[in-house]
Design a protein around this motif. Structure first.
Motif, PDB file in Angstrom:
ATOM      1  N   ARG A 179       0.874  -1.151   0.056  1.00  0.00           N
ATOM      2  CA  ARG A 179      -0.057   0.048   0.096  1.00  0.00           C
ATOM      3  C   ARG A 179       0.690   1.323  -0.024  1.00  0.00           C
ATOM      4  NH1 ARG A 179      -1.933  -0.938   6.241  1.00  0.00           N
ATOM      5  NH2 ARG A 179       0.087  -0.568   7.125  1.00  0.00           N
ATOM      6  N   LEU A 180       0.156   2.282  -0.265  1.00  0.00           N
ATOM      7  CA  LEU A 180       0.993   3.818  -0.523  1.00  0.00           C
ATOM      8  C   LEU A 180       1.221   4.260   0.922  1.00  0.00           C
ATOM      9  CD1 LEU A 180      -0.721   5.315  -3.504  1.00  0.00           C
ATOM     10  CD2 LEU A 180       1.890   4.726  -3.251  1.00  0.00           C
ATOM     11  N   LYS A 204       1.336   8.608  -1.214  1.00  0.00           N
ATOM     12  CA  LYS A 204       0.242   9.202  -1.475  1.00  0.00           C
ATOM     13  C   LYS A 204       0.286  10.601  -1.950  1.00  0.00           C
ATOM     14  CE  LYS A 204      -2.580   6.362   1.554  1.00  0.00           C
ATOM     15  NZ  LYS A 204      -3.507   6.487   2.811  1.00  0.00           N
ATOM     16  N   LEU A 205       1.217  11.214  -1.358  1.00  0.00           N
ATOM     17  CA  LEU A 205       1.602  12.936  -1.824  1.00  0.00           C
ATOM     18  C   LEU A 205       2.090  12.864  -3.125  1.00  0.00           C
ATOM     19  CD1 LEU A 205       1.856  15.748  -0.894  1.00  0.00           C
ATOM     20  CD2 LEU A 205       3.924  15.473  -0.065  1.00  0.00           C
ATOM     21  N   PHE A 258       6.976  -3.454   6.803  1.00  0.00           N
ATOM     22  CA  PHE A 258       8.109  -3.593   5.762  1.00  0.00           C
ATOM     23  C   PHE A 258       7.904  -2.375   4.721  1.00  0.00           C
ATOM     24  CE2 PHE A 258       7.406  -7.900   7.215  1.00  0.00           C
ATOM     25  CZ  PHE A 258       8.651  -8.421   7.603  1.00  0.00           C
ATOM     26  N   GLY A 259       8.835  -1.697   4.419  1.00  0.00           N
ATOM     27  CA  GLY A 259       8.941  -0.779   3.488  1.00  0.00           C
ATOM     28  C   GLY A 259       9.990  -0.822   2.249  1.00  0.00           C
ATOM     29  N   ASP A 260       9.871   0.083   1.365  1.00  0.00           N
ATOM     30  CA  ASP A 260      11.099   0.086   0.212  1.00  0.00           C
ATOM     31  C   ASP A 260      12.066   1.298   0.822  1.00  0.00           C
ATOM     32  OD1 ASP A 260       9.199   2.314  -0.004  1.00  0.00           O
ATOM     33  OD2 ASP A 260       9.582   2.456  -2.150  1.00  0.00           O
ATOM     34  N   ALA A 261      12.987   1.355  -0.162  1.00  0.00           N
ATOM     35  CA  ALA A 261      14.079   2.356   0.182  1.00  0.00           C
ATOM     36  C   ALA A 261      13.759   3.760   0.235  1.00  0.00           C
ATOM     37  CB  ALA A 261      15.270   1.896  -0.852  1.00  0.00           C
ATOM     38  N   LEU A 262      12.634   4.083  -0.732  1.00  0.00           N
ATOM     39  CA  LEU A 262      12.292   5.464  -0.865  1.00  0.00           C
ATOM     40  C   LEU A 262      11.071   5.698   0.127  1.00  0.00           C
ATOM     41  CD1 LEU A 262      12.382   5.852  -4.621  1.00  0.00           C
ATOM     42  CD2 LEU A 262      14.305   6.644  -2.891  1.00  0.00           C
ATOM     43  N   GLY A 263      10.637   4.659   0.833  1.00  0.00           N
ATOM     44  CA  GLY A 263       9.535   5.294   2.028  1.00  0.00           C
ATOM     45  C   GLY A 263       8.221   5.504   1.077  1.00  0.00           C
ATOM     46  N   LEU A 264       8.034   4.944  -0.208  1.00  0.00           N
ATOM     47  CA  LEU A 264       6.830   5.247  -0.817  1.00  0.00           C
ATOM     48  C   LEU A 264       5.770   3.987  -0.516  1.00  0.00           C
ATOM     49  CD1 LEU A 264       8.407   6.395  -4.297  1.00  0.00           C
ATOM     50  CD2 LEU A 264       7.332   7.727  -2.227  1.00  0.00           C
ATOM     51  N   PHE A 265       6.276   2.919  -0.195  1.00  0.00           N
ATOM     52  CA  PHE A 265       5.325   1.532  -0.198  1.00  0.00           C
ATOM     53  C   PHE A 265       5.569   0.899   1.108  1.00  0.00           C
ATOM     54  CE2 PHE A 265       5.581   2.534  -4.723  1.00  0.00           C
ATOM     55  CZ  PHE A 265       4.679   2.530  -5.130  1.00  0.00           C
ATOM     56  N   ILE A 300       4.054  -2.698   3.667  1.00  0.00           N
ATOM     57  CA  ILE A 300       3.168  -3.798   3.701  1.00  0.00           C
ATOM     58  C   ILE A 300       3.323  -4.222   5.089  1.00  0.00           C
ATOM     59  CG2 ILE A 300       4.788  -5.395   3.104  1.00  0.00           C
ATOM     60  CD1 ILE A 300       2.645  -7.068   1.803  1.00  0.00           C
ATOM     61  N   GLU A 301       2.082  -4.707   5.761  1.00  0.00           N
ATOM     62  CA  GLU A 301       2.042  -5.001   7.228  1.00  0.00           C
ATOM     63  C   GLU A 301       1.885  -6.486   7.258  1.00  0.00           C
ATOM     64  OE1 GLU A 301       0.964  -2.218  10.604  1.00  0.00           O
ATOM     65  OE2 GLU A 301      -0.799  -3.981  10.687  1.00  0.00           O
ATOM     66  N   ALA A 302       2.486  -7.210   8.335  1.00  0.00           N
ATOM     67  CA  ALA A 302       2.407  -8.667   8.275  1.00  0.00           C
ATOM     68  C   ALA A 302       2.023  -9.162   9.768  1.00  0.00           C
ATOM     69  CB  ALA A 302       3.206  -9.606   7.689  1.00  0.00           C
ATOM     70  N   PHE A 303       1.397  -9.720  10.499  1.00  0.00           N
ATOM     71  CA  PHE A 303       1.451 -10.281  11.716  1.00  0.00           C
ATOM     72  C   PHE A 303       1.924 -11.406  12.000  1.00  0.00           C
ATOM     73  CE2 PHE A 303      -1.022 -12.233  15.314  1.00  0.00           C
ATOM     74  CZ  PHE A 303      -0.393 -11.364  16.439  1.00  0.00           C
ATOM     75  N   PHE A 304       2.898 -11.659  12.947  1.00  0.00           N
ATOM     76  CA  PHE A 304       3.467 -12.689  13.263  1.00  0.00           C
ATOM     77  C   PHE A 304       3.129 -13.297  14.629  1.00  0.00           C
ATOM     78  CE2 PHE A 304       5.799 -10.785   9.936  1.00  0.00           C
ATOM     79  CZ  PHE A 304       6.628 -12.038   9.400  1.00  0.00           C
ATOM     80  N   PRO A 305       2.272 -14.348  14.763  1.00  0.00           N
ATOM     81  CA  PRO A 305       1.915 -14.608  16.141  1.00  0.00           C
ATOM     82  C   PRO A 305       2.977 -15.629  16.700  1.00  0.00           C
ATOM     83  CG  PRO A 305       0.782 -15.999  14.241  1.00  0.00           C
ATOM     84  CD  PRO A 305       1.436 -15.142  13.720  1.00  0.00           C
ATOM     85  N   ASN A 306       3.184 -15.167  17.932  1.00  0.00           N
ATOM     86  CA  ASN A 306       4.212 -15.944  18.620  1.00  0.00           C
ATOM     87  C   ASN A 306       3.818 -15.735  20.142  1.00  0.00           C
ATOM     88  OD1 ASN A 306       6.490 -17.373  19.347  1.00  0.00           O
ATOM     89  ND2 ASN A 306       7.892 -15.898  18.686  1.00  0.00           N
TER      90      ASN A 306
END
Length: 565
Positions: free
Chosen positions: A4-5, A10-11, A149-156, A158-164
């Protein structure tokens, strides 16, 4: 999991669309070309970042964490004492990953302000450390972490849940206590030899002193040789070494739980009980515990030794994770929905019913509607909870383990919902505590707790820690129980949390007026119970977190009083 952006992305997208619209309206090809170039670059960066989502779906990323020993004796963790949490990120994928933040999901009493970040190269492991501050004692659970997690430029991103899930035991706060706050009364029946030297009337024991005869001294205590030498009557004072037996009656009702998180009366009560237990056991005495509300919740027979002290601590921690039907304020539908949502996020198990069966279908007996109208399969939820409970307790049939699990006893009238409450207890799923009760139930709970406290013998010291709410609703039952307590126990002290000390400070004039009304209301609830205890000769002391237990309990044997706040 789809990228996601971010706000920056988004800007940038908004800027490109603005250039495109302005260029199209005003016929400016350079603006349209610039917008097309920005959108093309944005799309290319999205496609370059998308493989990260693929790695997450293929479970190429692992998260593990552990808690090292704390700074308390024996490596224990204690309330208000921050401890470290070590996190290890393993990257089994073929590309470098940038973890922008780690949102740790844990119990409400664990304060986590930091959100660790890390960059993990392919095939490597990175460890980071964060600090967690427990606000209250209890069995706390860290459920898992949501990694962004993000890319190098901070444009995208993604979120992931790790149950532990990982459980930690947080001990009560340490309260200084010099020694035995209340000593055994002279002449009381003792069970065994101990460490306290107590003056007793009798013919056995070691000589403490020779003193002049006073009115009321028995004739048989006269020291005739000393009398002949001094020319006046002299008597012998003897002393024995005995063990003092303590019992703490701990109120765990809803009134004791109202207040700031970690600063409620129940927190102070658990801290004080732990301090009393440590002091008593350190002096070789015996101590027992009975926790109650509308009924006795748990009981621990009086004993001594370090192992028994740890049992007292475990019972105190159990009072912070109550899941019984009659003590929690949650309906069957709310309970099923809460556990179903937890299973969906933590175990990826969906127990929702997509299509409702016909009204005359017998399957409705195993279906429960949630607060929002969603239908859940209660039978399937119970089976999954039982299976997970067996795994948590070490009896996994697939592994062939023969270790007998220690079941968690819960009170639940519906057999289908009992595994759900057991699962909530073991996984740290918090259920709201009931704040109201049927008329007379609190009196009945106190009476039953007193019966258990005096059933095994005659305790020398009984300490009641309660807000005294509702104990006079059935005055006849409470009066009978208190009379028995006074006959059976040597010293009885009631510690009542001060309403002034446990309410949050007011910041505005209106808040101060509201606070004064709340204090007045709580004192109105305390007064009838206080008068009832005073009529039975029980010392009632108002206590605040900063008060010394030595002064509160030791001074309670004098006139009945209230501590100034």
């Amino acid at each position: 999991m789809i990228p996601r952006l971010t706000a920056r992305g988004k800007l940038l997208l908004g800027t490109a669309l603005m250039f495109l619209i302005v260029g199209a309206l005003h016929g400016a090809p350079p603006l349209v070309s610039l917008a097309g170039a920005i959108l093309t670059v944005l799309l290319a960066l999205y496609l370059a970042f998308y493989p990260t989502a693929i790695l997450l779906r293929r479970k190429k990323i692992e998260l593990s964490w552990w808690v090292p020993p704390g700074d308390q004796p024996g490596g224990a963790l204690a309330a208000d004492r921050p401890f470290l949490l070590h996190l290890a990120f393993r990257n089994h994928g073929s590309r470098k990953l940038r973890i922008l933040s780690t949102n740790i999901l844990a119990a409400s009493t664990l304060s986590i302000e930091e959100r660790p970040s890390a960059t993990v190269k392919r095939g490597q492991q990175v460890e980071v450390v964060t600090t967690i501050k427990p606000l209250a004692a209890g069995h706390q659970v860290l459920h898992g972490a949501a990694l962004r997690f993000g890319d190098a430029l901070g444009l995208f991103d993604i979120e992931a849940f790790f149950p532990n899930p990982i459980a930690v035991k947080v001990f009560p706060r340490t309260i200084a206590l010099r020694g035995a706050a209340v000593r055994k009364a002279a002449g009381a029946v003792h069970e065994q030899v101990g460490l306290h030297h107590v003056r007793r009337r009798g013919l056995s024991g070691e000589l403490r002193e020779l003193r002049e005869h006073s009115h009321g001294d028995p004739f048989k205590f006269i020291a005739w040789k000393a009398t002949a030498k001094r020319g006046q009557l002299m008597v012998r004072d003897l002393e024995n070494e005995i063990v003092t037996s303590h019992v703490v009656l701990l109120d765990v009702g809803g009134g004791m739980r109202s207040g700031l998180l970690g600063r409620a009366p129940i927190d102070w009560a658990c801290d004080s009980t732990a301090a009393l237990a440590k002091s008593a056991i350190g002096n070789g005495d015996r101590i027992g515990l009975v926790a109650y509300d509308t009924r006795p919740f748990l009981e621990l027979k009086g004993d001594s030794g370090h192992h028994h002290y740890l049992q007292v601590i475990d019972r105190l921690l159990d009072t912070r994770s109550i899941v019984d039907e009659d003590l929690t304020d949650v309906t069957a539908g709310e309970l099923v929905a809460l556990v179903a949502r937890y299973l969906a996020h933590q175990e990826a198990i969906d127990v929702r019913i997509k299509l409702a069966p016909p009204l005359d279908d017998p399957r409705w007996s195993a279906i429960q509607a949630g607060p929002d109208g969603q239908l859940y399969d209660v039978a399937a939820t119970g089976r999954m909870c039982r299976r997970l409970i067996e795994i948590m307790l070490g009896r996994d049939d697939k592994k062939g383990s023969k270790k007998a699990p220690q079941r968690v006893n819960v009170v639940e009238s519906d057999p289908q919902l009992a595994p759900l409450r057991q699962f909530c207890r073991l996984r740290g799923i918090e259920l709201p505590y009931r704040t109201t009760w049927e008329h007379g139930r609190r009196s009945n709970g106190l009476a039953m707790a007193i019966e258990r406290a005096v059933a095994a013998g005659r305790p020398d010291v009984v300490v009641i820690v309660s807000d005294l709410a509702g104990i006079v609703e059935d005055e006849a039952r409470a009066t009978k129980a208190l009379a028995r307590l006074r006959r059976s126990a040597g010293t009885v002290v009631a510690l009542v949390p001060s309403p002034v000390a446990f309410l949050a400070a007011a910041a505005t004039p209106h808040g101060k007026r509201v606070r004064d009304l709340m204090v007045r209301d709580q004192r109105t609830n305390i007064t009838p119970g206080r008068k009832l205890l005073i009529r039975h000769g029980i010392s009632v002391v108002e206590a605040a977190p900063g008060d010394s237990l030595d002064r509160l309990i030791g001074g309670a044997r004098g006139p009945i009083r209230s501590v100034a706040i």
